[in-house]
Design a protein around this motif. Structure first.
Motif, PDB file in Angstrom:
ATOM      1  N   MET A   1       9.414  -8.400  22.728  1.00 22.59           N
ATOM      2  CA  MET A   1       9.532  -7.217  21.895  1.00 22.59           C
ATOM      3  C   MET A   1       8.367  -6.278  22.182  1.00 22.59           C
ATOM      4  N   THR A   2       8.679  -5.043  22.512  1.00 22.99           N
ATOM      5  CA  THR A   2       7.664  -4.007  22.668  1.00 22.99           C
ATOM      6  C   THR A   2       7.769  -3.080  21.463  1.00 22.99           C
ATOM      7  N   GLU A   3       6.623  -2.736  20.873  1.00 21.83           N
ATOM      8  CA  GLU A   3       6.664  -1.967  19.634  1.00 21.83           C
ATOM      9  C   GLU A   3       5.563  -0.921  19.576  1.00 21.83           C
ATOM     10  N   GLY A   4       5.889   0.147  18.857  1.00 26.02           N
ATOM     11  CA  GLY A   4       4.901   1.137  18.454  1.00 26.02           C
ATOM     12  C   GLY A   4       4.769   1.075  16.946  1.00 26.02           C
ATOM     13  N   ILE A   5       3.557   1.220  16.436  1.00 26.96           N
ATOM     14  CA  ILE A   5       3.302   1.036  15.010  1.00 26.96           C
ATOM     15  C   ILE A   5       2.934   2.365  14.360  1.00 26.96           C
ATOM     16  N   ASN A   6       3.669   2.715  13.305  1.00 24.95           N
ATOM     17  CA  ASN A   6       3.267   3.815  12.419  1.00 24.95           C
ATOM     18  C   ASN A   6       2.240   3.266  11.443  1.00 24.95           C
ATOM     19  N   PHE A   7       1.069   3.832  11.429  1.00 20.43           N
ATOM     20  CA  PHE A   7       0.020   3.318  10.559  1.00 20.43           C
ATOM     21  C   PHE A   7       0.239   3.794   9.124  1.00 20.43           C
ATOM     22  N   LEU A   8       0.606   2.842   8.240  1.00 21.98           N
ATOM     23  CA  LEU A   8       0.696   3.066   6.802  1.00 21.98           C
ATOM     24  C   LEU A   8       1.678   4.175   6.393  1.00 21.98           C
ATOM     25  N   SER A   9       2.779   4.325   7.121  1.00 25.40           N
ATOM     26  CA  SER A   9       3.750   5.361   6.752  1.00 25.40           C
ATOM     27  C   SER A   9       4.401   5.076   5.409  1.00 25.40           C
ATOM     28  N   GLY A  10       4.750   3.825   5.156  1.00 34.04           N
ATOM     29  CA  GLY A  10       5.338   3.482   3.871  1.00 34.04           C
ATOM     30  C   GLY A  10       4.332   3.597   2.739  1.00 34.04           C
ATOM     31  N   LEU A  11       3.094   3.186   2.997  1.00 29.68           N
ATOM     32  CA  LEU A  11       2.061   3.258   1.974  1.00 29.68           C
ATOM     33  C   LEU A  11       1.744   4.706   1.611  1.00 29.68           C
ATOM     34  N   SER A  12       1.883   5.632   2.563  1.00 32.10           N
ATOM     35  CA  SER A  12       1.629   7.041   2.278  1.00 32.10           C
ATOM     36  C   SER A  12       2.566   7.555   1.187  1.00 32.10           C
ATOM     37  N   MET A  13       3.814   7.127   1.241  1.00 30.45           N
ATOM     38  CA  MET A  13       4.782   7.529   0.225  1.00 30.45           C
ATOM     39  C   MET A  13       4.418   6.907  -1.129  1.00 30.45           C
ATOM     40  N   ARG A  14       3.997   5.651  -1.122  1.00 28.69           N
ATOM     41  CA  ARG A  14       3.621   5.004  -2.374  1.00 28.69           C
ATOM     42  C   ARG A  14       2.388   5.671  -2.974  1.00 28.69           C
ATOM     43  N   TRP A  15       1.436   6.049  -2.114  1.00 25.55           N
ATOM     44  CA  TRP A  15       0.249   6.763  -2.598  1.00 25.55           C
ATOM     45  C   TRP A  15       0.643   8.053  -3.296  1.00 25.55           C
ATOM     46  N   PHE A  16       1.537   8.832  -2.697  1.00 25.67           N
ATOM     47  CA  PHE A  16       1.932  10.097  -3.306  1.00 25.67           C
ATOM     48  C   PHE A  16       2.666   9.851  -4.622  1.00 25.67           C
ATOM     49  N   ARG A  17       3.480   8.817  -4.658  1.00 26.65           N
ATOM     50  CA  ARG A  17       4.165   8.459  -5.903  1.00 26.65           C
ATOM     51  C   ARG A  17       3.166   8.171  -7.008  1.00 26.65           C
ATOM     52  N   ASP A  18       2.188   7.329  -6.716  1.00 28.26           N
ATOM     53  CA  ASP A  18       1.238   6.911  -7.731  1.00 28.26           C
ATOM     54  C   ASP A  18       0.302   8.044  -8.154  1.00 28.26           C
ATOM     55  N   ALA A  19      -0.068   8.906  -7.192  1.00 25.52           N
ATOM     56  CA  ALA A  19      -1.046   9.954  -7.475  1.00 25.52           C
ATOM     57  C   ALA A  19      -0.431  11.199  -8.103  1.00 25.52           C
TER      58      ALA A  19
END
Length: 522
Positions: A294-312
């Motif tokens: 498996m070869t992969e590229g990683i988005n750093f914290l893309s899902g967490l960015s949405m959660r941060w905006f939700r919480d803030a």
């Protein structure tokens, strides 16, 4: 299901929690339990994080015992294990843990830099498919230099899924998916590299036997039975890595890329050979099936960015009932493609040996136009930023695979971020590919359960097969072509501003090579 029908238990040791989930012969969840854990900072070592093995085992055993208690008379046919990647455990001659770290451990920055400066990091990438930022070579050097007594006492090495298997069976093993995340593997051989082990002075005998995913290791011991409630002798399979088992859980195969969209996002492509990116942008690991990678590229914290905006910024998102993310996507749907020129500067496209990120920012909003730049516009910009990084990773995958990764004209989207309506649509329009959302809950655990079932002669179907197909219009793709170029220009400018100031970047990889303009966002 009848009271005596067997179930298959999956134990998933993730970054933030451990989960135990039992699936029936039709792939349905019968019982589940989760326990959250945190990783304590390493005293005196900035960025260091230790994995609490005694506490982690108590939480794991407690979760398993809760599931066992809910099963009634259903026998557990087999146990499959998964875990976060990169984290590992060292043991002494008596099998006692003497060191353990999670994937987030960043204590070995100086040692990672030493590997990069010496050129050994390049050789590690050539053989093992990953850089030294958060993998075992730098951490092992840190131990030799900072805690030599611990390193001297080490007699066994294993990944975190292997640790769960060891606690259940007393055996030391690994599998290619988790083992290869150590950066001590020869990918082509799907086995430990004697050369890389010697390069960091790790005796070859410390490394465990490698068994292919789905191989039964041994039965549950009497001691583990007391702790977990599992019957003595219950078959336990060799563990596996979370992303690869998620792909196995949904039945992902070669030919179509898959975006696993959780806290981090992985844009992954399965192949029948180890494809090492000659420009060291993406990383390659072993996949579940024998003779697959498996070869992969990683988005750093893309899902967490949405959660941060939700919480803030969205405390009222559930005021109308339902999910906060559903409300946020409704607000974002009112904003046009390109978010009125607003750019969310978050994750950069992966460059594994020099993965420099800008300081997080929102650029291009007009405080005189609150209607054009409300919360919905910012939410859409966050979703578009993640899709732009996916587009960048797909372009690299297409290059590395000679066009195979995008030849089918489609991709599968799974993970928590696939559940909404807008984000999959944006990904389709940004990439120009047909997106097939596969909203499979607990895909990683289900992948472990599928292996457990196969080991005892049963078969669980792939979970959450793609349903609706989102086909982008030519006009939408053209709009996003321009927006993607705009995002790239803004990101490069913010990256330059970050480097010229004391702003904290979203992420700086340990042992990363110096900034290179050609390695900036494309």
């Amino acid at each position: 299901m009848t009271a005596d029908e067997p179930v298959f238990l999956a134990i998933d040791a993730g970054t933030g929690s451990v989960r135990a989930i039992a699936f029936d012969v039709d792939g349905r969840v019968v019982a589940r339990a989760a326990r959250e854990w945190t990783h304590r900072p390493t005293p005196g070592h900035l960025g260091g994080a230790d994995f609490d093995t005694p506490g982690g085992w108590r939480l794991t055993a407690d979760a398993v015992r809760q599931v066992v208690g809910h099963l009634g008379g259903h026998p557990i046919a087999a146990v499959g294990v998964s875990s976060m990647r990169e984290g590992f455990v060292l043991y002494d001659e008596h099998g006692r843990e003497v060191f353990a770290c999670p994937n987030t451990d960043g204590r070995a920055r100086r040692q990672a830099q030493q590997l990069a400066d010496s050129g050994l990091a390049e050789r590690i990438y050539e053989l093992a498919g990953d850089w030294v930022s958060i993998t075992a070579p730098a951490r092992l050097l840190w131990l030799q230099q900072e805690q030599p007594e611990v390193f001297a006492a080490t007699r066994h090495f294993g990944m975190l899924s292997d640790w769960v298997v060891h606690r259940l069976t007393g055996e030391f093993t690994t599998d290619p998916t988790c083992g290869s995340s150590s950066a001590l593997f020869d990918l082509a051989a799907r086995d430990w590299s004697g050369e890389l082990a010697a390069a960091v002075d790790l005796p070859r005998g410390i490394l465990p036997q490698v068994l292919e995913c789905g191989t039964v290791v041994a039965g549950v011991t009497a001691e583990a039975s007391v702790a977990t409630g599992l019957p003595i002798g219950t078959p336990v399979l060799v563990g596996g890595a979370d992303t690869q088992l998620a792909l196995h859980g949904i039945g992902a195969e070669g030919g179509t890329p898959t975006v696993v969209a959780g806290t981090f996002w992985q844009t992954a492509f399965i192949s029948d050979e180890p494809l090492i990116d000659p420009q060291r942008r993406l990383r390659t690991l072993c996949a579940v099936a024998p003779d697959s990678w498996m070869t992969e590229g990683i988005n750093f914290l893309s899902g967490l960015s949405m959660r941060w905006f939700r919480d803030a910024f969205c405390p009222d998102a559930t005021a109308e009932g339902g999910s906060a993310y559903d409300a946020m996507e409704r607000w974002a749907s009112a904003a046009p493609r390109g978010s009125n020129g607003l750019v969310a500067v978050l994750s950069n496209i992966m460059q594994t040996d020099a993965w420099h990120h800008a300081a997080p920012a929102f650029v291009g909003f007009d405080i005189n136009s609150p209607a054009a730049f409300d919360r919905g516009t910012f939410i859409r910009a966050i979703e578009e930023a993640a899709a732009y990084v996916v587009r960048g990773h797909l372009a690299i995958l297409s290059e590395v695979t000679g066009g195979r990764a995008t030849a089918a004209g489609s991709l599968v989207l799974t993970g928590g971020s696939s559940a909404g309506a807008l984000w999959p649509q944006i990904i389709a329009e940004v990439t120009g590919l047909t997106v097939q959302p596969s909203t499979a809950p607990e895909a990683t655990a289900y992948g472990a359960a599928r292996l457990a079932a196969a080991a005892v002669g049963a078969e669980l179907p792939p979970l959450g097969a793609p349903g609706r197909a989102i086909i982008p219009s030519a006009g939408a793709v053209a709009e996003y072509d321009a927006a993607f170029e705009h995002w790239g220009r803004v990101y490069r400018a913010q990256l330059a501003a970050t480097r010229a100031s004391d702003l904290a970047p979203l992420f700086t990889p340990p042992g990363g090579l110096p900034y290179r303009a050609e390695a900036a966002v494309r």
